[in-house]
Motif scaffolding. Structure first.
Motif, PDB file in Angstrom:
ATOM      1  N   ARG A 100       0.831  -0.979  -0.172  1.00 56.00           N
ATOM      2  CA  ARG A 100      -0.037   0.199  -0.018  1.00 56.00           C
ATOM      3  C   ARG A 100       0.696   1.382  -0.021  1.00 56.00           C
ATOM      4  O   ARG A 100       1.665   1.212   0.828  1.00 56.00           O
ATOM      5  CB  ARG A 100      -0.922   0.343   1.250  1.00 56.00           C
ATOM      6  N   VAL A 101       0.570   2.018  -1.078  1.00 51.34           N
ATOM      7  CA  VAL A 101       1.189   3.236  -0.961  1.00 51.34           C
ATOM      8  C   VAL A 101       0.028   4.250  -1.408  1.00 51.34           C
ATOM      9  O   VAL A 101      -0.745   4.345  -2.399  1.00 51.34           O
ATOM     10  CB  VAL A 101       2.335   3.485  -2.234  1.00 51.34           C
ATOM     11  N   ASP A 102       0.016   5.529  -0.661  1.00 51.91           N
ATOM     12  CA  ASP A 102      -1.181   6.577  -1.034  1.00 51.91           C
ATOM     13  C   ASP A 102      -0.575   7.793  -1.250  1.00 51.91           C
ATOM     14  O   ASP A 102       0.467   8.215  -1.143  1.00 51.91           O
ATOM     15  CB  ASP A 102      -1.788   6.937   0.540  1.00 51.91           C
ATOM     16  N   VAL A 103      -1.308   8.404  -2.349  1.00 54.74           N
ATOM     17  CA  VAL A 103      -1.173   9.610  -2.819  1.00 54.74           C
ATOM     18  C   VAL A 103      -2.058  10.789  -2.016  1.00 54.74           C
ATOM     19  O   VAL A 103      -3.191  10.314  -1.919  1.00 54.74           O
ATOM     20  CB  VAL A 103      -1.584   9.750  -4.239  1.00 54.74           C
ATOM     21  N   ILE A 104      -1.422  11.516  -1.337  1.00 57.73           N
ATOM     22  CA  ILE A 104      -2.330  12.725  -0.370  1.00 57.73           C
ATOM     23  C   ILE A 104      -2.065  14.138  -0.970  1.00 57.73           C
ATOM     24  O   ILE A 104      -1.020  14.627  -1.196  1.00 57.73           O
ATOM     25  CB  ILE A 104      -1.621  12.497   0.652  1.00 57.73           C
ATOM     26  N   ALA A 105      -3.294  14.548  -1.443  1.00 63.43           N
ATOM     27  CA  ALA A 105      -3.185  15.929  -2.087  1.00 63.43           C
ATOM     28  C   ALA A 105      -2.922  16.980  -0.757  1.00 63.43           C
ATOM     29  O   ALA A 105      -3.725  16.723   0.196  1.00 63.43           O
ATOM     30  CB  ALA A 105      -4.590  16.354  -2.746  1.00 63.43           C
ATOM     31  N   CYS A 106      -2.245  17.879  -0.871  1.00 69.20           N
ATOM     32  CA  CYS A 106      -1.751  18.714   0.175  1.00 69.20           C
ATOM     33  C   CYS A 106      -1.793  20.577  -0.525  1.00 69.20           C
ATOM     34  O   CYS A 106      -0.928  21.046  -0.682  1.00 69.20           O
ATOM     35  CB  CYS A 106      -0.318  18.643   0.540  1.00 69.20           C
ATOM     36  N   PRO A 107      -3.179  20.710  -0.556  1.00 68.82           N
ATOM     37  CA  PRO A 107      -3.576  21.940  -1.131  1.00 68.82           C
ATOM     38  C   PRO A 107      -3.310  22.940  -0.003  1.00 68.82           C
ATOM     39  O   PRO A 107      -2.940  22.676   1.257  1.00 68.82           O
ATOM     40  CB  PRO A 107      -4.872  22.007  -1.250  1.00 68.82           C
ATOM     41  N   PRO A 108      -3.074  24.267  -0.439  1.00 70.45           N
ATOM     42  CA  PRO A 108      -3.001  25.425   0.823  1.00 70.45           C
ATOM     43  C   PRO A 108      -3.881  25.204   1.755  1.00 70.45           C
ATOM     44  O   PRO A 108      -5.198  25.056   1.603  1.00 70.45           O
ATOM     45  CB  PRO A 108      -3.133  26.713  -0.149  1.00 70.45           C
ATOM     46  N   GLY A 109      -3.456  25.353   2.951  1.00 75.85           N
ATOM     47  CA  GLY A 109      -4.248  25.403   4.304  1.00 75.85           C
ATOM     48  C   GLY A 109      -4.464  23.747   4.768  1.00 75.85           C
ATOM     49  O   GLY A 109      -5.298  23.698   5.816  1.00 75.85           O
ATOM     50  N   ALA A 110      -3.884  22.841   3.955  1.00 73.14           N
ATOM     51  CA  ALA A 110      -4.307  21.531   4.389  1.00 73.14           C
ATOM     52  C   ALA A 110      -3.759  20.819   5.871  1.00 73.14           C
ATOM     53  O   ALA A 110      -2.603  21.620   6.215  1.00 73.14           O
ATOM     54  CB  ALA A 110      -3.742  20.464   3.399  1.00 73.14           C
ATOM     55  N   ASP A 111      -4.374  20.352   6.497  1.00 77.68           N
ATOM     56  CA  ASP A 111      -3.831  19.883   7.780  1.00 77.68           C
ATOM     57  C   ASP A 111      -3.365  18.067   7.654  1.00 77.68           C
ATOM     58  O   ASP A 111      -3.218  17.862   6.486  1.00 77.68           O
ATOM     59  CB  ASP A 111      -5.034  20.009   8.742  1.00 77.68           C
ATOM     60  N   ALA A 112      -3.111  17.515   8.885  1.00 77.39           N
ATOM     61  CA  ALA A 112      -2.565  16.189   8.830  1.00 77.39           C
ATOM     62  C   ALA A 112      -3.472  15.340   8.911  1.00 77.39           C
ATOM     63  O   ALA A 112      -3.231  13.839   9.114  1.00 77.39           O
ATOM     64  CB  ALA A 112      -1.500  16.299  10.003  1.00 77.39           C
ATOM     65  N   VAL A 113      -4.765  15.344   8.752  1.00 78.02           N
ATOM     66  CA  VAL A 113      -5.850  14.448   8.772  1.00 78.02           C
ATOM     67  C   VAL A 113      -5.662  13.107   8.011  1.00 78.02           C
ATOM     68  O   VAL A 113      -5.640  12.012   8.198  1.00 78.02           O
ATOM     69  CB  VAL A 113      -7.187  14.917   8.631  1.00 78.02           C
ATOM     70  N   ALA A 114      -5.478  13.629   6.459  1.00 74.73           N
ATOM     71  CA  ALA A 114      -5.290  12.650   5.482  1.00 74.73           C
ATOM     72  C   ALA A 114      -3.700  11.756   6.023  1.00 74.73           C
ATOM     73  O   ALA A 114      -4.042  10.757   5.532  1.00 74.73           O
ATOM     74  CB  ALA A 114      -5.297  13.311   4.244  1.00 74.73           C
ATOM     75  N   VAL A 115      -2.700  12.505   6.159  1.00 77.20           N
ATOM     76  CA  VAL A 115      -1.557  11.789   6.431  1.00 77.20           C
ATOM     77  C   VAL A 115      -1.548  10.590   7.646  1.00 77.20           C
ATOM     78  O   VAL A 115      -1.408   9.686   7.327  1.00 77.20           O
ATOM     79  CB  VAL A 115      -0.415  12.637   6.896  1.00 77.20           C
ATOM     80  N   ARG A 116      -2.330  11.181   8.820  1.00 79.57           N
ATOM     81  CA  ARG A 116      -2.399  10.158   9.885  1.00 79.57           C
ATOM     82  C   ARG A 116      -3.448   9.037   9.491  1.00 79.57           C
ATOM     83  O   ARG A 116      -3.402   7.947   9.716  1.00 79.57           O
ATOM     84  CB  ARG A 116      -3.030  10.943  10.926  1.00 79.57           C
ATOM     85  N   ALA A 117      -4.501   9.313   8.607  1.00 82.35           N
ATOM     86  CA  ALA A 117      -5.469   8.245   8.308  1.00 82.35           C
ATOM     87  C   ALA A 117      -4.736   7.376   7.364  1.00 82.35           C
ATOM     88  O   ALA A 117      -5.035   6.081   7.328  1.00 82.35           O
ATOM     89  CB  ALA A 117      -6.551   8.880   7.401  1.00 82.35           C
ATOM     90  N   SER A 118      -3.775   7.794   6.470  1.00 76.22           N
ATOM     91  CA  SER A 118      -2.965   6.773   5.482  1.00 76.22           C
ATOM     92  C   SER A 118      -2.002   5.969   6.283  1.00 76.22           C
ATOM     93  O   SER A 118      -2.169   4.643   6.236  1.00 76.22           O
ATOM     94  CB  SER A 118      -2.212   7.508   4.602  1.00 76.22           C
ATOM     95  N   VAL A 119      -1.440   6.716   7.375  1.00 72.96           N
ATOM     96  CA  VAL A 119      -0.550   5.730   8.424  1.00 72.96           C
ATOM     97  C   VAL A 119      -1.258   4.788   9.125  1.00 72.96           C
ATOM     98  O   VAL A 119      -1.140   3.669   9.031  1.00 72.96           O
ATOM     99  CB  VAL A 119       0.203   6.732   9.327  1.00 72.96           C
ATOM    100  N   ASP A 120      -2.496   5.116   9.458  1.00 67.08           N
ATOM    101  CA  ASP A 120      -3.306   4.434  10.400  1.00 67.08           C
ATOM    102  C   ASP A 120      -3.899   2.931   9.553  1.00 67.08           C
ATOM    103  O   ASP A 120      -4.270   1.919  10.063  1.00 67.08           O
ATOM    104  CB  ASP A 120      -4.522   4.805  11.002  1.00 67.08           C
ATOM    105  N   ALA A 121      -3.919   3.246   8.096  1.00 64.47           N
ATOM    106  CA  ALA A 121      -4.722   2.429   7.265  1.00 64.47           C
ATOM    107  C   ALA A 121      -3.461   1.249   6.886  1.00 64.47           C
ATOM    108  O   ALA A 121      -3.740   0.489   6.307  1.00 64.47           O
ATOM    109  CB  ALA A 121      -5.371   2.783   6.110  1.00 64.47           C
TER     110      ALA A 121
END
Length: 348
Positions: free
Chosen positions: A214-235
């Motif tokens: 599993r490798v995830d692509v995470i969009a990091c637009p201006p103002g993004a927080d860490a929710v998606a990063v943490r969710a991918s790691v937890d997954a």
């Protein structure tokens, strides 16, 4: 599949079909539908044989029959295996893969990383369905077969052929949703006498199994927080492709999470890419979230690869590394991937 020897004067090209727009049809409501394409495939082959030079022989092998927007790691595995199996026949001169354009760039990368055979592999498709009055699939398929049959294409690896354009796989990206010239290649300009190093096309030392990694692509637009990063790691993600801005810079909250992750989980490999369509992602800027600061934390830059192909490459390297001796700790595997990364991505 035939096993008869084929001379260079009578090339045999095997077409691996996967569905896609090239054999899709249009419903009365106007929706383009891929799948169940056997009749369209046969019509396509009949039309192709009618215009090919007599000395070129073609046969077809159905691998998948679906819209490529449904493809993922399992389908990359199927196609890598299918192409390798076709090329195990010494009588085959080259391979053409018909493929939907939505995810063609990922499949092209997966194939090219494994393709150490001099015989050409050409991937083609269409932007208009088979029943369109100006369908582009037949011309694209003819170009791809002629290219695969031409000895000049040997040793160039996987080639993407659409809209009269011929592009090497690494760095290729779909750049337009409807234009017949569907793909462009993100690469710097080089004079003829200064050939780019990516022509060496290093291939993997083993067979990757994409579906297991599993490798995830995470969009990091201006103002993004860490929710998606943490969710991918937890997954359970083994690697993260972080699609930032500019030459590869991240918003502050994402950068903070990445810094913490680099300290706490050195076994997770992170690569920063860019949402910018062209140019190189490099560790150029300092400061919180800048590429240079990320590099100091062990975060890699994707160079001229964009997120889709960077994901394929990272998954492949992780998968191959998993086949190393079992006493290699996960953090050591990640360190080795960081060391070898520039060897494989475009223009190291």
């Amino acid at each position: 599949m035939t096993t008869a020897e084929t001379s260079t004067d009578t090339p045999h090209i095997v077409i691996c079909t996967t569905g896609g727009t090239i054999t899709a049809s249009t419903t009365p409501e106007g929706a383009v539908v891929a799948g169940d394409s056997d009749p369209a495939t046969q019509a396509m082959l009949d039309e192709l044989r009618a215009v090919l030079p007599e000395q070129i022989r073609v046969s077809a092998r159905a691998v998948i029959d679906a819209d490529s927007s449904t493809f993922g790691p399992a389908e990359w595995d199927l196609l890598v295996d299918a192409v390798a199996d076709v090329l195990s026949d010494p009588g085959v001169s080259g391979v053409v893969v018909t493929h939907g354009t939505d995810t063609l760039e990922e499949t092209a990368m997966a194939l090219d990383l494994h393709h150490d055979d001099p015989r050409p592999v050409a991937i083609t498709g269409a932007q208009r369905p088979a029943d369109h009055p100006e369908a582009d699939g037949p011309a694209n398929l003819l170009d791809a077969v002629l290219l695969a049959a031409d000895p000049v294409s040997r040793d160039l690896g996987v080639l993407v052929v659409l809209g009269r354009a011929i592009l090497q796989a690494r760095g290729v990206r779909k750049w337009h949703t409807t234009d017949p010239v569907a793909f462009a290649r993100n690469s710097p300009e080089h004079p003829v006498e200064d050939l780019p190093p990516e022509l060496e096309r290093p291939t993997l030392p083993g067979r990757a199994r994409f579906a297991d990694t599993r490798v995830d692509v995470i969009a990091c637009p201006p103002g993004a927080d860490a929710v998606a990063v943490r969710a991918s790691v937890d997954a359970g993600s083994r690697g993260l492709i972080l699609e930032g801005s500019g030459s590869g810079n991240l918003p502050p909250l994402v950068a903070d999470a990445v810094a913490q992750l680099a300290d706490d989980r050195p076994d997770i490999v992170m690569v920063v890419s860019s949402r910018v369509p062209r140019g190189e992602a490099t560790p150029a800027y300092g400061g919180r979230g800048g590429g240079a600061e990320l590099a100091n934390r062990g975060v890699l830059s994707s160079g001229y690869l964009r997120s889709g192909q960077a994901r394929v490459l990272l998954a492949a390297l992780l998968s191959v590394a998993d086949q190393a001796p079992a006493d290699d700790a996960a953090a050591a595997v990640a360190t080795e991937i960081r060391r070898s990364w520039p060897k494989y991505h475009l223009y190291s």
